[in-house]
Design an enzyme around this catalytic site. Structure first.
Site, short mmCIF file in Angstrom:
data_model
loop_
_atom_site.label_atom_id
_atom_site.label_comp_id
_atom_site.label_asym_id
_atom_site.label_seq_id
_atom_site.Cartn_x
_atom_site.Cartn_y
_atom_site.Cartn_z
N TYR A 51 -18.35 -33.69 -32.39
CA TYR A 51 -18.38 -32.52 -31.52
C TYR A 51 -17.32 -32.82 -30.46
O TYR A 51 -17.35 -33.88 -29.84
CB TYR A 51 -19.72 -32.34 -30.81
CG TYR A 51 -20.95 -32.32 -31.69
CD1 TYR A 51 -20.96 -31.70 -32.93
CD2 TYR A 51 -22.13 -32.92 -31.23
CE1 TYR A 51 -22.10 -31.69 -33.71
CE2 TYR A 51 -23.28 -32.91 -32.00
CZ TYR A 51 -23.26 -32.29 -33.25
OH TYR A 51 -24.40 -32.28 -34.01
N CYS A 57 -18.59 -33.95 -27.03
CA CYS A 57 -19.52 -35.08 -26.99
C CYS A 57 -18.83 -36.29 -26.35
O CYS A 57 -17.75 -36.69 -26.79
CB CYS A 57 -19.97 -35.41 -28.41
SG CYS A 57 -20.59 -37.08 -28.65
N PHE A 59 -19.52 -39.46 -26.50
CA PHE A 59 -19.38 -40.59 -27.43
C PHE A 59 -18.23 -40.36 -28.40
O PHE A 59 -17.50 -41.28 -28.74
CB PHE A 59 -20.70 -40.79 -28.19
CG PHE A 59 -21.85 -41.15 -27.31
CD1 PHE A 59 -21.96 -42.42 -26.77
CD2 PHE A 59 -22.83 -40.22 -26.99
CE1 PHE A 59 -23.02 -42.77 -25.94
CE2 PHE A 59 -23.90 -40.55 -26.17
CZ PHE A 59 -23.99 -41.83 -25.64
N CYS A 60 -18.04 -39.11 -28.83
CA CYS A 60 -16.90 -38.78 -29.69
C CYS A 60 -15.59 -38.91 -28.93
O CYS A 60 -14.58 -39.37 -29.46
CB CYS A 60 -17.05 -37.37 -30.24
SG CYS A 60 -18.56 -37.09 -31.19
#
Length: 379
Positions: free
Chosen positions: A111, A114, A116-117
């Protein structure tokens, strides 16, 4: 949780890989390691009884001097052959590793908004690693229906090797870029999946060793020449995951107007159908406004959550200090990339503008922007 850990490690110990062990740097004695039992061969000069046995087999009288001379010539010749062969093999290994790094085919399932992404993208961009992006629909998640692991980010290497969890992805790929001996499947084994259930009975997946790089002692010393720099990097990588990330939602959904602006951005940048987009923008904004209040309570944040954000960011800047450009020194390390990736998801939102105006992070953040755009970590 303990039982799940034991079962996972027991399964791991039955795997066999030749001449390879997980070695988390020079601090390996501090971390539980996954030992891989396989065949090995030791080369050396033998034990205390080796030399007497060698000499007892030679006729020392008569033609003894010629025999001894031949033995030394033979030993020297074999030593030279082994040295040349070892040097040639190391050269091939280095060339093969360089070729593998340049030919990596990475696909990132994500995503865009996001954090973390965003961490993973910051790592890949900084190191100049080419990758394709598959934007996942956060409602249906059809793009990752093939995976038992239902979260993002996921990285697929060369269409066959799946790596889960942002910190594992970064640690495994960084290890692969540095190491001349290990393949990605060998490296991933060093980050075993551990399953447990939380207080609500929901299954939780965690990964052991995920902030470690699986390097030899010499590789570790080369990457971390300063004392305690590896420990510092690991500490702040974990801080970014365990604390900084949890400050994002309460700040970007702080007020109804900020929640609406955040979801407008999420819908524009994400992968939504037209009806899904409308529903997500308005209903999602309302839902996340109230959820952010619960998150504030869960993480014991102040009524004005901006103050927690400012405090955390200034804590990070203070840890870098005035003498370093980055926590990694003259170049960003994995902690720099993690913190930058988390903060970057707020760009374009009011929380980001307020952070830039009310903290000391601006100079460091600008340096990080430049380093990533120029792919300064390309190897």
């Amino acid at each position: 949780m303990a039982a799940a850990s034991v079962r996972a490690l027991a399964r791991l110990s039955r795997l066999s890989l030749p001449l390879y062990r997980c070695r988390p740097g020079s601090f390996s004695n501090l971390v539980p390691r996954a030992h891989l039992h396989g065949p090995g061969r030791a080369y050396g000069t033998g034990g205390p009884g080796f030399r007497p046995r060698l000499w007892s087999g030679l006729p020392l009288r008569g033609g003894g001097s010629r025999a001894v001379g031949c033995a030394f010539l033979l030993g020297g010749g074999l030593g030279l052959i082994y040295t040349l062969r070892g040097s040639f093999q190391r050269h091939l290994a280095e060339q093969r590793s360089d070729d593998q790094t340049s030919e990596l085919k990475l696909t990132l399932y994500q995503y865009k908004t996001c954090p973390f992404c965003s961490k993973v993208r910051a790592f890949l961009d900084y190191h100049g690693l080419p990758y394709e992006i598959v934007e996942v629909n956060p409602v249906m998640r059809q793009e990752i229906k093939w995976s038992e692991y239902r979260k993002v980010p996921i990285v697929v290497l060369n269409g066959t090797v799946q790596i889960n969890d942002s910190s594992v992805i970064i640690s495994a790929l960084k290890t692969y870029m540095i190491s001349r001996e290990k393949t990605v499947p060998q490296i991933i084994i060093c980050y075993p999946e551990l399953r447990s259930k939380n207080e609500k009975g929901k299954e939780v997946v965690e990964y052991s060793n995920k902030y470690w790089l699986m390097l030899t002692e010499s590789e570790s010393k080369k990457l971390y020449p300063e004392k305690d720099s590896q420990k510092e990097e690991m500490k702040w990588r974990q801080w970014a995951d365990d604390w900084l990330v949890h400050l994002i939602s309460p700040n970007v959904y702080r007020t109804p107007s900020e929640a609406l602006a955040s979801f407008d951005y999420i819908v524009r940048e994400g992968k939504f159908g037209s009806l899904e987009g409308v529903f997500a923008k308005y209903m999602g904004a309302v839902a996340m406004y109230f959820i952010s209040k619960r998150l504030k309570s869960r993480h014991n944040l102040q009524d004005d959550v901006r103050q927690d954000l400012y405090k955390a960011v200034n804590q990070w800047v203070s840890a870098i200090g005035k003498k370093r450009k980055f926590m990694g020194g003259n170049q960003p390390n994995l902690a720099d990339l993690a913190v930058y990736g988390v903060l970057r998801v707020m760009e374009g939102l009011q929380a980001f503008e307020d952070m830039m105006e009310n903290t000391k992070v601006k100079t460091w953040y600008g340096r990080m922007d430049k380093a990533i755009q120029l792919h300064e970590g390309k190897m």
